[in-house]
Design a protein around this motif. Structure first.
Motif, PDB file in Angstrom:
ATOM      1  N   PHE C 150      30.370 -70.203 -71.980  1.00  0.00           N
ATOM      2  CA  PHE C 150      31.810 -70.293 -71.608  1.00  0.00           C
ATOM      3  C   PHE C 150      32.197 -68.844 -71.031  1.00  0.00           C
ATOM      4  O   PHE C 150      32.358 -67.829 -71.710  1.00  0.00           O
ATOM      5  CB  PHE C 150      32.642 -70.965 -72.168  1.00  0.00           C
ATOM      6  N   SER C 151      32.610 -68.858 -69.752  1.00  0.00           N
ATOM      7  CA  SER C 151      33.322 -67.457 -69.219  1.00  0.00           C
ATOM      8  C   SER C 151      34.383 -68.086 -68.299  1.00  0.00           C
ATOM      9  O   SER C 151      33.919 -68.405 -67.101  1.00  0.00           O
ATOM     10  CB  SER C 151      31.948 -66.690 -68.732  1.00  0.00           C
ATOM     11  N   ALA C 152      35.650 -67.601 -68.648  1.00  0.00           N
ATOM     12  CA  ALA C 152      36.757 -67.767 -67.730  1.00  0.00           C
ATOM     13  C   ALA C 152      37.401 -66.294 -67.624  1.00  0.00           C
ATOM     14  O   ALA C 152      37.213 -65.473 -68.173  1.00  0.00           O
ATOM     15  CB  ALA C 152      37.691 -68.692 -68.581  1.00  0.00           C
ATOM     16  N   GLN C 153      37.889 -66.373 -66.420  1.00  0.00           N
ATOM     17  CA  GLN C 153      38.680 -65.210 -66.123  1.00  0.00           C
ATOM     18  C   GLN C 153      39.872 -65.417 -64.998  1.00  0.00           C
ATOM     19  O   GLN C 153      39.749 -66.557 -64.354  1.00  0.00           O
ATOM     20  CB  GLN C 153      37.715 -64.053 -65.701  1.00  0.00           C
ATOM     21  N   VAL C 154      40.569 -64.469 -65.112  1.00  0.00           N
ATOM     22  CA  VAL C 154      41.990 -64.756 -64.187  1.00  0.00           C
ATOM     23  C   VAL C 154      41.235 -64.413 -62.696  1.00  0.00           C
ATOM     24  O   VAL C 154      40.816 -63.363 -62.391  1.00  0.00           O
ATOM     25  CB  VAL C 154      43.380 -63.896 -64.394  1.00  0.00           C
ATOM     26  N   SER C 155      41.456 -65.375 -61.760  1.00  0.00           N
ATOM     27  CA  SER C 155      40.708 -64.972 -60.454  1.00  0.00           C
ATOM     28  C   SER C 155      41.892 -65.032 -59.494  1.00  0.00           C
ATOM     29  O   SER C 155      41.595 -64.465 -58.466  1.00  0.00           O
ATOM     30  CB  SER C 155      39.775 -66.358 -59.983  1.00  0.00           C
ATOM     31  N   ALA C 183      61.754 -57.815 -62.047  1.00  0.00           N
ATOM     32  CA  ALA C 183      62.751 -58.634 -61.473  1.00  0.00           C
ATOM     33  C   ALA C 183      63.316 -59.571 -62.344  1.00  0.00           C
ATOM     34  O   ALA C 183      63.793 -60.544 -61.979  1.00  0.00           O
ATOM     35  CB  ALA C 183      61.860 -59.128 -60.331  1.00  0.00           C
ATOM     36  N   GLY C 184      62.755 -59.621 -63.548  1.00  0.00           N
ATOM     37  CA  GLY C 184      62.957 -60.788 -64.586  1.00  0.00           C
ATOM     38  C   GLY C 184      62.654 -61.885 -64.186  1.00  0.00           C
ATOM     39  O   GLY C 184      63.318 -63.131 -64.601  1.00  0.00           O
ATOM     40  N   ASP C 185      61.344 -62.111 -63.524  1.00  0.00           N
ATOM     41  CA  ASP C 185      60.911 -63.210 -62.958  1.00  0.00           C
ATOM     42  C   ASP C 185      59.493 -63.574 -63.543  1.00  0.00           C
ATOM     43  O   ASP C 185      59.164 -62.706 -64.642  1.00  0.00           O
ATOM     44  CB  ASP C 185      60.687 -63.061 -61.432  1.00  0.00           C
ATOM     45  N   SER C 186      58.959 -64.409 -63.204  1.00  0.00           N
ATOM     46  CA  SER C 186      57.810 -64.932 -63.681  1.00  0.00           C
ATOM     47  C   SER C 186      56.564 -65.434 -62.456  1.00  0.00           C
ATOM     48  O   SER C 186      57.118 -65.838 -61.504  1.00  0.00           O
ATOM     49  CB  SER C 186      57.758 -65.873 -64.720  1.00  0.00           C
ATOM     50  N   ILE C 187      55.317 -65.355 -62.947  1.00  0.00           N
ATOM     51  CA  ILE C 187      54.402 -65.557 -61.966  1.00  0.00           C
ATOM     52  C   ILE C 187      53.237 -66.521 -62.566  1.00  0.00           C
ATOM     53  O   ILE C 187      53.010 -66.467 -63.677  1.00  0.00           O
ATOM     54  CB  ILE C 187      54.084 -64.253 -61.333  1.00  0.00           C
ATOM     55  N   GLY C 188      52.670 -67.469 -61.674  1.00  0.00           N
ATOM     56  CA  GLY C 188      51.523 -68.118 -62.252  1.00  0.00           C
ATOM     57  C   GLY C 188      50.349 -67.501 -61.523  1.00  0.00           C
ATOM     58  O   GLY C 188      49.928 -66.364 -61.155  1.00  0.00           O
ATOM     59  N   GLY C 189      49.302 -68.475 -61.424  1.00  0.00           N
ATOM     60  CA  GLY C 189      47.928 -68.086 -60.971  1.00  0.00           C
ATOM     61  C   GLY C 189      46.895 -69.041 -61.022  1.00  0.00           C
ATOM     62  O   GLY C 189      47.077 -69.975 -61.518  1.00  0.00           O
ATOM     63  N   ILE C 190      45.653 -68.630 -60.863  1.00  0.00           N
ATOM     64  CA  ILE C 190      44.346 -69.452 -61.081  1.00  0.00           C
ATOM     65  C   ILE C 190      43.583 -68.851 -62.262  1.00  0.00           C
ATOM     66  O   ILE C 190      43.320 -67.654 -62.103  1.00  0.00           O
ATOM     67  CB  ILE C 190      43.641 -69.608 -59.720  1.00  0.00           C
ATOM     68  N   ILE C 191      42.879 -69.399 -63.033  1.00  0.00           N
ATOM     69  CA  ILE C 191      41.752 -69.089 -63.792  1.00  0.00           C
ATOM     70  C   ILE C 191      40.601 -70.031 -63.566  1.00  0.00           C
ATOM     71  O   ILE C 191      40.712 -70.953 -63.103  1.00  0.00           O
ATOM     72  CB  ILE C 191      42.031 -69.339 -65.351  1.00  0.00           C
TER      73      ILE C 191
END
Lengths: 343, 343, 343, 343
Positions: C150-155, C183-191
């Motif tokens: 199994f190999s996951a990574q932030v893409s 900025a005191g903010d947050s961010i998402g994304g894809i794995i």
């Protein structure tokens, strides 16, 4: 909750006087030869109308297999089946609409669901068990390839143990049932079942003990009220030193037990000996005598059934006991294949 | 298969001589007051070392609740709990490493898994049942708010039914057990259980009959070998006319049955009467006598256990029977809430 | 519903600020070597406090294995485990008692259960995922013996795909996260995750397709909002002729596909190619900015969180994605063993 | 694994070219009016042959309800149903016997089961989905009494988002599909679904999050390859401050969110806002062009399908998406009734 099993799963539907009964068999292993004559023959074993001992209802009970079979073999996809109801006279049952028959499920169904199909007992009718027989027949087809065999028989009717040759046992039973029928009464008894050549290792501790699964399976049969394994209630007076099953090694190098008080299951897991258990059935509650009960408004009424009457269902329950046992064993055989990563 | 239940679910882990036993209770309704003293008291009821009748092992059996409770109430999230093992002497058990004890689970575990923790029976030890008692205690806390009560007691030891006052019954049991212990032997018996004030409507036809669930639950207890409902095997000689439970309406307008041969369950669904069932327990297989068996190589050997010995586990099994019954009833109570869209 | 899986099953419990989190792994195959260093290392991968990209909370996260292991191997009995909570400051959270934080689970839990443990998110805290990592680690130990990897990574972080060497990708991510944090903010994304050397044949039609199981598993992770297989949403414009994966036979006689738009799964069943999927994570809802919301009485209030802040959980989610994938694959590997009677 | 759901459960069977397809709906609440016209109309929505956009196959698809209904209302017992196959030409498919079609399930089924019904795709045929539509129709009948509504539509075909009035959207789709059909090719796209008036509180943390259940349900549909909730992949670039859904109290005193990036689900539990999700469908793999593949012996062959061809299944998938959503919501509605002891 109309599904039975974990891997080998039977889901059923159908009321006594609806269009059909049927079900879906899921988890049937692929590549098993399907002997349709055998399946139909198993259904015949539970059919009424086979002699003086059972009700005169003529049920066709032809099962149609709808899927999951290709060129005579199972494919691993679910097997749908259907048995049409052909012999219903709903008019017979309209008088039951407003009455809670003693020791039937009328009152409890009405309480639970707020509605019930009162025709012929609806879902509570013993006709439901023919779906179990179909599920059990497929399980037997799979297990037969492994040599596992199921043999149940009526061992006691009322207080009377049955002994001797099959003909003698049949005569003993007929004698009792004839008298009970003449009195417009009904009688229960005990069915004993032996599972031979069951592989060792089946059963899932802790809650999924093989005996727990068998007990739950048997007590789900209509009118079943008790279950015991091995010597059961009859050996309650024995001590550990009398009941312990000593191991020995046979000339082929296989380990066996000299006695089998354990009934083939130790710690909830089959040990390779014959699995032996008993199932207690109460008398069917339909009797040809006047009884006091209440109607759905709570008014006390007197009530006398009429129509068909089966004073003793034990003979018909024999294949059902085997069917439930076969489904449990196949299910646990398949579960046991997951115990190790490779075998 | 170490999970019990459908909605109210107990999952357990732990071996006799591992670090701890414990489990997870899932599906506990939110907002129930948690009486930790009651839970601990239930555990005490199954603890050995309470008198001459049980083994001398001093188990602390302190349960720690790890989650699912906030400010004294359940939150609806799972309740983790743990009971540390403190009293293990693994050295005691090294002699068992290569032996299959008669009527224990040594042989079947080895066959099934290819490996076993032989120390004190490992997972097959009756210590496992303390997790059931915790699960049952939470179920009782929920059900107590509905008025449901559970009362089990030893009703027979060996062939001897117990009668009279609690003190007389205790004396009768002690008399038998003392004799059995002196002989280095063991004895089984019967536990009878009554569930009072159980709401009508619990039980899921067809395979999920309430009696089927109870039978499966009881037969999953160590050493349990039989189950019957209502009159059970003792009433096998009665006819339908003798056993049918006639309905009547009481002065408050509630429908009841005059007799209760059905044991509070009709058609697999509770009818509001007392639920009554019995559980058969075999003698524990550990006896202080030499026995013949085989070792893991198949060689025949003689074997005499030594160490702690509990010749009769019936007293300790009483709270376990209640616990399993409580988990079944709560589970089916919650299931029954899904029968109609709104109630 | 705190149990995941069919045969290989993980049941978990625990709140962020309770005594402990933990769980039970059931269905672990017997005889697998247990590498405790590997399990602890997997936990470290999800631990916060590893650099500028994650929160400063110092969680010890030492897992204790309580059962199911004997002499370094799994025994087939359930594996209990516990991780104690050591770093809680409940005082931090008392101000949250009466507020429904935007896009958190405060409101929905209160509505569902009528009670909630508001300390640190209670059961909804991402700390819950450490139990998944333990379950996944055991699954990997079993699957490693079969060669499955199994190999996951932030893409992708926000709109920014990550490219290049691991160091370059890390730099790209740090650049974005540093700005978001400031900025005191947050961010998402894809794995993105790849499962290599997965045997063909895993997946249970119809409802138990392997991709359905993976999708359900991934969407059960905190903050996960999307899933796609193979080319996924990025290939929505392609036609059948562009996407069909043609079969060929390699020099060793094994059948493969020339392309892998199917993502290693066809008809819900693995085909032996790499399984490739993506999981979308939303930005964590905790931001260091004032927000409008309502309190539990419905009054509108302004609210500014303070304390620890993790503006991007993607890095920590990588081992969780792998863990869930590993549990699915082992579960379906075991299920697949039941497809035929003997193999 | 041919059963879907926990409390409200659909079990299905049937192959494209077998005798029939059908299933059993278990857990249907009692007392719901059964509108058979509605059920049949739902089936018509997924029927092919409705215009230029779909295949010319004339399927009758008449569903027969076999049980569980009495005097027009559900009784709480299982609902069996059957749809006979009437339009099969097995001869059409004999050429497929020895070929693994690209991106079909031929190879994976053969690998898994060692046998397959190659006629028309057997169990993998999209005909299987008509059973889902029946299950969904009953779920809608129950949920309609609570006001819950389901509305799905094709929102994108290939790269082309559909916009405007229904007629304009239909024209846009026909334009694309006509071109694709002329090329003997196929095309996928996206279906968007909204669930309105869903009660708050549905969803079972941790593994049973409502979005996890929806994702698993959708990815179990033939050709589905992706799922996202709320803004989904399209909002991957937004920050927490942009996406957080602030709560407010409406004039009636009800709590709502000003935006709905959460897609109606927070912490895995519905919050009472519209539930919004998308499902990605790949192009169907059957194209009217020559393709390279291998036969069952591994020999490379060229292959050109002939016969009926449906270049875009999106329109037909719309009612299936709704059906799966309805089954999930009813199942979780019923599960949620068990969260508290009394409500």
């Amino acid at each position: 909750m109309n599904t039975f099993g974990n891997i080998y799963r039977l889901t059923t539907y159908g009321e006594s006087h609806g269009a059909a009964l049927g079900g879906v068999i899921d988890g049937m292993p692929a590549g098993i030869d399907v002997d349709t004559d055998f399946i139909q023959a198993e259904l015949e074993r539970r059919r009424p109308g086979q002699g003086i001992l059972t009700t005169a209802r003529k049920e066709a009970d032809r099962v149609e297999l709808l899927s999951g079979i290709f060129e005579g073999k199972t494919t691993g996809t679910p097997i749908g089946f259907i048995v049409r109801n052909t012999d219903h006279h709903s008019a017979d049952y309209s008088t039951l609409k407003d009455i809670y028959r003693p020791s039937h499920a009328d009152y409890t169904y009405q309480t639970k669901y707020g509605i019930r199909d009162y025709r012929g007992g609806g879902r509570t009718s013993a006709r439901e068990t023919l779906c179990r027989v179909v599920g059990g027949a497929f399980a037997k087809l799979a297990l037969n390839t492994l040599g596992v065999e199921f043999s149940a028989q009526v061992s006691q009717v009322g207080n009377q143990p049955l002994n001797g040759t099959p003909a003698e046992r049949q005569a003993q039973m007929e004698d009792i049932v004839t008298r009970v029928r003449a009195a417009g009464d009904s009688i229960g008894g005990i069915i004993s079942c032996t599972i031979s050549h069951c592989p060792a290792g089946l059963g899932e501790p802790v809650f999924g003990k093989l005996n727990a699964a068998l007990a739950g399976a048997m007590l789900s049969i209509n009118a079943a009220k008790g279950f015991d394994l091995g010597g059961g209630f009859n050996t309650v007076g024995l001590t550990g030193s009398q009941m312990n099953d000593e191991f020995y090694t046979d000339p082929q190098g296989n380990i066996h037990t000299r006695t089998n008080y354990s009934g083939g299951i130790q710690g909830g897991i089959s040990n390779g000996e014959d699995i032996q258990f008993r199932v207690l059935f109460k008398p069917v509650p339909t009797i040809m005598q006047p009884q006091h009960t209440v109607d759905t408004e709570g008014n006390e009424v007197e009530f006398t059934p009429h129509g068909r009457h089966d004073p003793c269902v034990l003979t018909r329950a024999v294949p059902i006991v085997e069917a439930m046992a076969a489904m449990v064993v196949l299910d646990y055989y398949l579960l046991n294949k997951t115990t190790k990563l490779c075998h």
